[in-house]
Design a protein around this motif. Structure first.
Motif, mmCIF file in Angstrom:
data_model
loop_
_atom_site.group_PDB
_atom_site.id
_atom_site.type_symbol
_atom_site.label_atom_id
_atom_site.label_comp_id
_atom_site.label_asym_id
_atom_site.label_seq_id
_atom_site.Cartn_x
_atom_site.Cartn_y
_atom_site.Cartn_z
ATOM 1 N N ARG A 46 48.385 -15.842 15.315
ATOM 2 C CA ARG A 46 48.534 -14.939 14.167
ATOM 3 C C ARG A 46 48.818 -15.681 12.870
ATOM 4 O O ARG A 46 48.774 -15.100 11.803
ATOM 5 N N TRP A 47 49.126 -16.986 12.945
ATOM 6 C CA TRP A 47 49.386 -17.728 11.706
ATOM 7 C C TRP A 47 48.787 -19.138 11.708
ATOM 8 O O TRP A 47 48.617 -19.721 10.645
ATOM 9 N N PHE A 48 48.457 -19.700 12.852
ATOM 10 C CA PHE A 48 48.046 -21.109 12.899
ATOM 11 C C PHE A 48 46.591 -21.241 13.315
ATOM 12 O O PHE A 48 45.703 -21.170 12.494
ATOM 13 N N CYS A 49 46.333 -21.434 14.561
ATOM 14 C CA CYS A 49 44.972 -21.610 15.056
ATOM 15 C C CYS A 49 44.414 -20.273 15.529
ATOM 16 O O CYS A 49 45.068 -19.253 15.407
ATOM 17 N N LEU A 50 43.213 -20.287 16.080
ATOM 18 C CA LEU A 50 42.605 -19.035 16.527
ATOM 19 C C LEU A 50 42.939 -18.692 17.973
ATOM 20 O O LEU A 50 42.928 -17.534 18.366
ATOM 21 N N GLN A 51 43.227 -19.713 18.763
ATOM 22 C CA GLN A 51 43.612 -19.525 20.161
ATOM 23 C C GLN A 51 44.668 -20.576 20.492
ATOM 24 O O GLN A 51 44.624 -21.676 19.955
ATOM 25 N N ALA A 52 45.577 -20.229 21.366
ATOM 26 C CA ALA A 52 46.591 -21.196 21.786
ATOM 27 C C ALA A 52 46.855 -21.037 23.279
ATOM 28 O O ALA A 52 46.596 -19.987 23.864
ATOM 29 N N ARG A 53 47.350 -22.117 23.842
ATOM 30 C CA ARG A 53 47.769 -22.109 25.247
ATOM 31 C C ARG A 53 49.087 -22.866 25.308
ATOM 32 O O ARG A 53 49.186 -23.989 24.786
ATOM 33 N N VAL A 54 50.108 -22.253 25.896
ATOM 34 C CA VAL A 54 51.426 -22.874 25.993
ATOM 35 C C VAL A 54 51.933 -22.661 27.404
ATOM 36 O O VAL A 54 52.024 -21.525 27.863
ATOM 37 N N GLU A 55 52.252 -23.750 28.081
ATOM 38 C CA GLU A 55 52.764 -23.638 29.445
ATOM 39 C C GLU A 55 54.276 -23.445 29.477
ATOM 40 O O GLU A 55 54.811 -22.949 30.454
ATOM 41 N N LEU A 107 48.146 -39.604 7.398
ATOM 42 C CA LEU A 107 49.367 -39.006 6.869
ATOM 43 C C LEU A 107 49.038 -37.933 5.835
ATOM 44 O O LEU A 107 49.591 -36.828 5.877
ATOM 45 N N GLU A 108 48.133 -38.234 4.904
ATOM 46 C CA GLU A 108 47.761 -37.261 3.873
ATOM 47 C C GLU A 108 47.119 -36.021 4.486
ATOM 48 O O GLU A 108 47.355 -34.906 4.031
ATOM 49 N N SER A 109 46.313 -36.215 5.523
ATOM 50 C CA SER A 109 45.674 -35.090 6.196
ATOM 51 C C SER A 109 46.717 -34.167 6.827
ATOM 52 O O SER A 109 46.684 -32.947 6.642
ATOM 53 N N PHE A 110 47.655 -34.735 7.568
ATOM 54 C CA PHE A 110 48.708 -33.933 8.186
ATOM 55 C C PHE A 110 49.611 -33.297 7.120
ATOM 56 O O PHE A 110 50.012 -32.143 7.249
ATOM 57 N N PHE A 111 49.928 -34.040 6.052
ATOM 58 C CA PHE A 111 50.789 -33.517 4.989
ATOM 59 C C PHE A 111 50.154 -32.285 4.336
ATOM 60 O O PHE A 111 50.801 -31.251 4.186
ATOM 61 N N GLY A 112 48.891 -32.384 3.983
ATOM 62 C CA GLY A 112 48.196 -31.234 3.403
ATOM 63 C C GLY A 112 48.105 -30.079 4.380
ATOM 64 O O GLY A 112 48.307 -28.919 4.018
ATOM 65 N N GLY A 113 47.814 -30.394 5.625
ATOM 66 C CA GLY A 113 47.715 -29.361 6.649
ATOM 67 C C GLY A 113 49.029 -28.630 6.851
ATOM 68 O O GLY A 113 49.062 -27.399 6.907
ATOM 69 N N TRP A 114 50.139 -29.369 6.946
ATOM 70 C CA TRP A 114 51.427 -28.713 7.164
ATOM 71 C C TRP A 114 51.848 -27.888 5.956
ATOM 72 O O TRP A 114 52.457 -26.827 6.100
ATOM 73 N N ASN A 115 51.545 -28.363 4.738
ATOM 74 C CA ASN A 115 51.840 -27.553 3.555
ATOM 75 C C ASN A 115 51.168 -26.193 3.676
ATOM 76 O O ASN A 115 51.779 -25.152 3.442
ATOM 77 N N TYR A 116 49.918 -26.197 4.040
ATOM 78 C CA TYR A 116 49.150 -24.960 4.169
ATOM 79 C C TYR A 116 49.637 -24.116 5.345
ATOM 80 O O TYR A 116 49.902 -22.919 5.211
ATOM 81 N N GLU A 117 49.735 -24.717 6.503
ATOM 82 C CA GLU A 117 50.060 -23.962 7.721
ATOM 83 C C GLU A 117 51.487 -23.423 7.726
ATOM 84 O O GLU A 117 51.729 -22.312 8.187
ATOM 85 N N LEU A 118 52.437 -24.194 7.211
ATOM 86 C CA LEU A 118 53.810 -23.696 7.188
ATOM 87 C C LEU A 118 53.982 -22.594 6.148
ATOM 88 O O LEU A 118 54.804 -21.690 6.328
ATOM 89 N N THR A 119 53.189 -22.637 5.074
ATOM 90 C CA THR A 119 53.163 -21.512 4.141
ATOM 91 C C THR A 119 52.631 -20.276 4.863
ATOM 92 O O THR A 119 53.156 -19.164 4.687
#
Length: 176
Positions: free
Chosen positions: A46-55, A135-147
């Motif tokens: 509902r906020w991150f990816c389109l599908q998830a699996r968590v054991e 690092l820049e890729s993850f930094f940009g991604g987390w800024n977006y995803e955590l928002t």
């Protein structure tokens, strides 16, 4: 949103030859709701990816999948599983061997003065220039995803997310 600007911080931290991404923010959501958003496959989608699996236990896998929009799947191994308090994961042995990625992503949930606080630390990036782009890729991604996480928990908690993706095939339109 001015409230978000004052309540969320995402920054890069350098300690010796190691770099990390650190995010901290407050939420008007219970620790249980934040935990569910981080650990329940339906909530993650509902906020991150389109599908998830968590054991749901230490040593098991957590998978984030963006199919069918993107041919991208991220599979890590859970290293800490403390419901409503802490979730951490790191690349699987196969990913470390194949990609050379050896980060740890650690989410800590706490409460203070009636507010739930979330701290995320993704560590494992050296100061070697070969890691700058990663690092820049993850930094940009987390800024977006955590928002997105903050927005979901603040305004749309429990609601289904609809994802639309418009695609044009310019060859079929005879556009040169």
């Amino acid at each position: 949103n001015p409230q978000l600007e004052t309540s969320m911080s995402v920054r890069k931290v350098v300690e010796g030859n190691q770099r990390s991404i650190v995010a901290e923010f407050e939420l008007d959501a219970s620790p249980e709701a934040v935990w569910a958003a981080l650990s329940d496959p339906t909530e993650i989608a509902r906020w991150f990816c389109l599908q998830a699996r968590v054991e749901g236990k230490v040593g098991s896998e957590i998978e984030f999948n963006w199919d069918p929009l993107f041919d991208f799947k991220w599979v890590d191994q859970i290293t800490i599983w403390e419901p409503n308090k802490r979730l951490a994961f790191a690349p699987t042995k196969e990913t470390v061997e194949k990609e050379g990625l050896a980060y740890v992503c650690d989410f800590v949930i706490s409460t203070d003065k009636g507010k739930t606080k979330l701290k995320m630390v993704q560590s494992g990036f050296t100061t070697d220039a070969k890691w700058d782009e990663e690092l820049e890729s993850f930094f940009g991604g987390w800024n977006y995803e955590l928002t997105s996480l903050w927005h979901y928990l603040t305004y749309h908690r429990g609601e289904r997310r609809d994802v639309l993706w418009a695609r044009l095939n310019f060859a079929e339109l005879n556009i040169e």
